[in-house]
Design a protein around this motif. Structure first.
Motif: not given
Length: 251
Positions: A3-8
């Motif tokens: 999820t963090a990578e998707t947001l970044v």
């Protein structure tokens, strides 16, 4: 992808889209002699090609050899031929733009692109942008540092490319072009989240991307009428190269 990578990567792709939509507001870039910032961006792009793109083509070459069962020399020739084809296609597109503008001036229609050439230009750059967005999600070289460097290099490349496109057909670009290519980079990112293409296909597309980046840098920096600056160009090249080498050897 977490999820963090998707947001970044989602934030990064929105910045890419914003660059396309708002580059026209950077009026200090539109000057002769050429803006030093554009020369700096050109240096970063050249450094990106030699330190990221060419090594990554080598990685895709190994993928070709493994997945297609061909000798390494055949895979190498194929990948670099595709990069050459990418350069040739974008060079042909730039020639078509210049010829189209000349025809319009000869007809008394003003300095503008003919409709069919405009659509071809937008379709080609839209495909390029879709690949850039896709590679935010699926890249050969992983890690946060490599992703950040990819983002910086392509963001500056977009500024340079957009400046050139607005010079070619500013009215059409402001009216529709910038929206098309901004949507394309977001669509490519969405495609990357939804699916994963084969390694061979990604290698083909990446090689074409590499050729187009090389052509854009040469087109924007080398012509004499650009009156480019060498020192900002060299500074951009050295700074980006230093960051790449630090990311690879010190982290």
């Amino acid at each position: 992808m977490s999820t963090a990578e998707t947001l970044v990567t989602g934030a990064m792709v929105l910045v890419f889209a914003a660059i396309h939509l708002f580059t026209k507001r950077l009026r200090f870039l539109d000057s002769t002699p050429r803006s030093k910032w554009l020369s700096f961006a050109g240096g970063v792009a050249v450094s990106y090609v030699f330190l990221h793109v060419l090594p990554e083509i080598g990685a895709h070459q190994r993928t070709f050899a493994a997945e297609m069962g061909v000798p390494a020399l055949v895979a190498e020739s194929t990948v670099y031929s595709l990069a050459l084809a990418g350069l040739a296609v974008f060079y042909g597109l730039e020639r078509a733009v210049k010829v189209s503008r000349a025809r319009s001036r000869a007809k008394g229609a003003g300095d503008r692109l003919e409709r069919r050439v405009l659509y071809l230009h937008l379709a080609t750059y839209g495909a390029f942008n879709m690949l850039v967005g896709y590679l935010l999600v699926h890249r050969e070289e992983g890690g946060a540092g490599a992703l950040a460097l990819y983002f910086v290099a392509l963001a500056l490349h977009f500024v340079t490319a957009d400046f050139g496109m607005r010079n070619d057909h500013s009215a059409a670009y402001d009216r529709i072009g910038r929206w098309v290519i901004a949507a394309a980079v977001i669509a490519g990112w969405g495609l990357g989240l939804a699916t994963q293409l084969s390694g061979v296909l990604i290698g083909c597309l990446f090689a074409l991307l590499a050729g187009s980046i090389v052509l854009t840098v040469l087109k924007e920096e080398l012509p004499e009428e650009r009156e480019s600056y060498f020192r900002p160009f060299a500074l951009g090249l050295v700074i980006y190269a230093g960051l790449v080498l630090a990311e690879r050897h010190l982290v």
